[in-house]
Structures are given as C-alpha cells and as structure tokens.
Design an enzyme around this catalytic site. Structure first.
Site, short mmCIF file in Angstrom:
data_model
loop_
_atom_site.label_atom_id
_atom_site.label_comp_id
_atom_site.label_asym_id
_atom_site.label_seq_id
_atom_site.Cartn_x
_atom_site.Cartn_y
_atom_site.Cartn_z
N LYS A 177 -4.63 -14.17 -9.11
CA LYS A 177 -5.31 -15.24 -9.83
C LYS A 177 -5.94 -14.68 -11.12
O LYS A 177 -5.83 -13.50 -11.41
CB LYS A 177 -6.33 -15.91 -8.93
CG LYS A 177 -5.74 -16.34 -7.56
CD LYS A 177 -4.53 -17.27 -7.69
CE LYS A 177 -3.70 -17.31 -6.42
NZ LYS A 177 -4.01 -18.38 -5.51
C1 LIG Z 1 -3.70 -18.82 -4.10
C2 LIG Z 1 -3.79 -20.25 -3.80
C3 LIG Z 1 -4.55 -20.73 -2.73
C4 LIG Z 1 -5.19 -19.84 -1.70
O1 LIG Z 1 -6.03 -18.86 -2.20
P1 LIG Z 1 -6.55 -17.70 -1.21
O2 LIG Z 1 -7.73 -17.13 -1.89
O3 LIG Z 1 -5.42 -16.71 -1.11
O4 LIG Z 1 -6.88 -18.30 0.09
C5 LIG Z 1 -4.68 -22.10 -2.59
N1 LIG Z 1 -4.06 -22.95 -3.41
C6 LIG Z 1 -3.30 -22.53 -4.44
C7 LIG Z 1 -2.66 -23.53 -5.35
C8 LIG Z 1 -3.12 -21.17 -4.66
O5 LIG Z 1 -2.32 -20.75 -5.64
#
Ligand SMILES: *Cc1c(COP(=O)(O)O)cnc(C)c1O
Length: 388
Positions: free
Chosen positions: A188
């Site tokens: 992210k």
């Molecule tokens: C990465 C992601 C998540 C989950 O994030 P985590 O921190 O790994 O639980 C949820 N929704 C979307 C669209 C994502 O890309």
C-alpha cells in the site's frame, strides 16, 4: 536508503524504507516497550490529525479494522451488505463472518468503482450498509454515495485500503463521511509491515472499537479488569507504529511521485491504447477534482481464452518476468470464488467485474520508481503485444 530500485528486478509494488526509518524502528525495539504503547498513541494522533482530527484507531490489518467496524455498526444475521464484485477478498470474507448476506453489484469498467445506480436498485428493507472500495486509490463518487446512504438510512464503511491520501473535491478520504478503513500492508502507499486503521465519525464508536480490538477489556478504578464484550486481539505493536509514523511523514511526497508516474504511463500508453486494444484506467470522474493516490496502475489487455489464442495473461506475466518486470493481478471477481459460488453466484452476473478479472494486469507503480522504469515497462508491454 534501501529501496526496490536497488535491485534490478522491478517489483509491481513495494515500500520505501529509509535508513532513518530503520534506525527509529531499532530504537523502539530496544526501548523496552514492544507492544501497544506510546508509539501507537502517537501514530493514532498523527493519523487523526491527517484526517481532520477524526477519531482514529489502529489495528493489525485493514481486514481487522473492517471486522471491528462491522461489529461496531451491529452488522449481523439478517442484514444485507452491498459491495462491489470487484474488490479484494477480505471485504466479502468479513461480511460473511458477521452472518450478514453479501449483495454484489457490478463496477464501472474504467474507474473500477462500484456502480451507484446498481447500488440503489439493490437496496431492500434488510440493507444495513454499503461497503464501497476506492479502487486503486480513486475515490468513489462521494456526494452521490452519501446522499443515497442518507436517503435510505444506511451505514457506509469505506474500504479505503488503497486510498490513504486520496481526496474528493479537495477533502481527504477518511476526513468526512461515516467509517473508513485503511491498510498499511507493504504493497500500500505507506506501511507498518502489517497494519491498518479505522477512522470514525463518532468518538463513542471509536472507543467501542478500541475495546473490541483488545479482548473486550475495560479497566476498573480498583486496578482490576472486566470484560464487557467478547473482544478479539487486533492491537498494533509499538514497533510497527514507529515505522508508521516515519512513513506517514513521507506519504504526501510519495503520493505526488505516484501521480507523476501514473501520468507518465498515461502519456506513453494513451496514444497507442486503441491500436493495441488496451483499456486504460480512469484517473478521475468527469468534472470532479479527484485526488487519486495511485496505489496501482492497472490496465486491461486483450487476453482471450487460453484455448483460443497465443495471447494469455500467463504468457504476458512470464514474458515480463523474463525482462525483470513484476506484474500483479488485482483482482479476481469476488462473486465467482468457490465461497460465493457455493452460495449460488454464477458467471455473467457482473460483466464488468468479470471482464476486469480476466483481463487486468497491474503494472509496476511505487514510490521508489523512476520515469525511466515506467518507459521500460511500456516498451516491454508494447513489444509483447506487437508480437502476439
Ligand atoms: C489490501 C486490501 C485490503 C486488506 O488490507 P490488509 O491490511 O491486508 O488486511 C482490503 N481491501 C483492499 C481493496 C485491499 O487492496
């Protein structure tokens, strides 16, 4: 500074960790306080500031943040929750875990965000909430979304996992609206290794989330503890929070760089997209000043069924890999997973989500990249399509 650029393989996503951030993490490791403590409090305060002072709590992931947010909203059996067929699996999983029913609607082909006219048609007397994902960091149409939610008395839990630092008409995602959940996974726009956050509109709900993320424990005046609700265990460590503080300080700079890189992709691919059958992502809604944080740059390529053509996604990914370029797939169509097929969902229900699932590829985009890297990716992509 140790970045992805230091290796010749170009990953499709990944974090920047500076020496300064690593030193700060080392200091917190040796500080004698490892689990949730002063650094978690400081990180929550910084995230709250970043979102206009809204009540903010951090968790072990965005998935955990969403699980707790659903519990805070009282979502459970008998409720219907509307979401997009094109999002990450965690959304459907967390809805199903509450015992509620997941109601899928399709997404737009180029924004990839939930289709709001279909949301409106999917609302029934059992609908409790809408869970829209800001895909790749492009905010959904927030005015329409919240007008609809208000008209029907629905909660909105925004899956803002990809959208930290994104804005809608100059207002940051999370700084307005109902609840927004963010992810700090390494892919992210900023990371705490694993981690997530929820931003609330309501201080009392944030306090309930705080109890739910740590065993349901309340502290009593005599120094003992009581449990008022069967809470889980989703608290972030101070070591992760220290990394998050360093990352948050760089977020706007990195996001500006991501926008430049996405602009370069657009400039290089725009003139040839039609010729090669490429569908480019939307960078904004028409006439809306949208602040896209560009977590991902995803294009659709003209893949056909493996038994019909030489041009399959697997061949593309392998060919790019051979040139030292990583490619991701974001995402599969959620209603067509075995989990949701077992609940009766079938091919053809959500044509855009299904087409995206078949044709999407995630090209490299992260803060450690250069314009030269983008040009190299585009060159390799074009030479593959020209030969196919
Ligand atoms: C990465 C992601 C998540 C989950 O994030 P985590 O921190 O790994 O639980 C949820 N929704 C979307 C669209 C994502 O890309």
């Amino acid at each position: 500074m140790s970045t992805l650029a230091s290796s010749s393989f170009l990953k499709f996503a990944g974090p920047v960790i500076t020496d300064e951030m690593a030193d700060a993490v080392r200091d917190s490791l040796l500080s004698g306080w490892l689990t949730s403590g002063p650094r978690v409090a400081a990180f929550e305060a910084a995230l709250s500031d970043y979102h206009g002072g809204r009540p903010t709590r951090v968790f072990t992931s965005a998935t955990a943040a969403m699980e707790v947010a659903f519990e805070v909203c009282g979502i459970g059996p008998g409720d219907e929750i509307i979401t997009s067929a094109m999002t990450f699996f965690s959304v459907g999983n967390m809805i199903e875990k509450t015992g509620a029913t997941t109601v899928f609607v399709d997404c737009d082909l180029t924004t990839r965000n939930i289709k709001l006219d279909q949301v409106e048609r999917a609302i029934t007397p059992h609908t409790k909430a809408i869970v829209p994902t800001h895909m790749s960091g492009l905010p959904c149409e927030m005015d329409r979304l919240y007008n609809m939610a208000q008209k029907h008395g629905l909660r909105v839990i925004e899956d803002a996992a990809l959208a930290i630092g994104s804005s809608w008409q100059g207002k940051r995602i999370g700084a307005f609206g109902d609840i927004a959940t963010f992810s700090f996974h390494p892919n992210k726009n900023m990371t705490t290794i694993e981690g997530g956050a929820a931003v609330f509109a309501d201080e009392a709900e944030a306090r309930r989330a705080e109890v739910l993320r740590f065993h349901g424990i309340s502290r009593l005046a005599d120094g003992t503890r009581d449990v008022t609700v069967a809470g889980g265990k989703f608290n972030m460590s101070d070591v992760s929070a220290r990394l998050g503080l360093g990352q948050l300080a760089m977020l706007d700079t990195w996001n500006a760089h991501r926008r430049d890189l996405a602009h370069t992709y657009m400039t290089l691919l725009g003139p040839i997209a039609d010729e090669f059958g490429i569908v480019l992502p939307a960078s904004a809604y028409p006439n809306e000043p949208t602040g896209h944080s560009w977590n991902m740059y995803c294009v659709l390529l003209p893949f056909t069924k493996p038994w019909q053509s030489r041009l399959t996604r697997k061949q593309f990914i392998d060919a790019m890999h051979a040139q030292g370029i990583g490619i991701g797939i974001s995402y599969e169509a959620m209603h067509l997973t075995s989990l949701f097929r077992s609940k009766g969902h079938r091919d053809g229900e959500h044509p855009n989500a299904e087409r995206i699932a078949r044709q999407t590829v995630t090209l490299p985009l992260h803060a450690a990249m250069t314009e030269t890297d983008v040009a190299r990716v585009v060159k390799a992509l074009i030479s593959f399509l020209a030969k196919a």
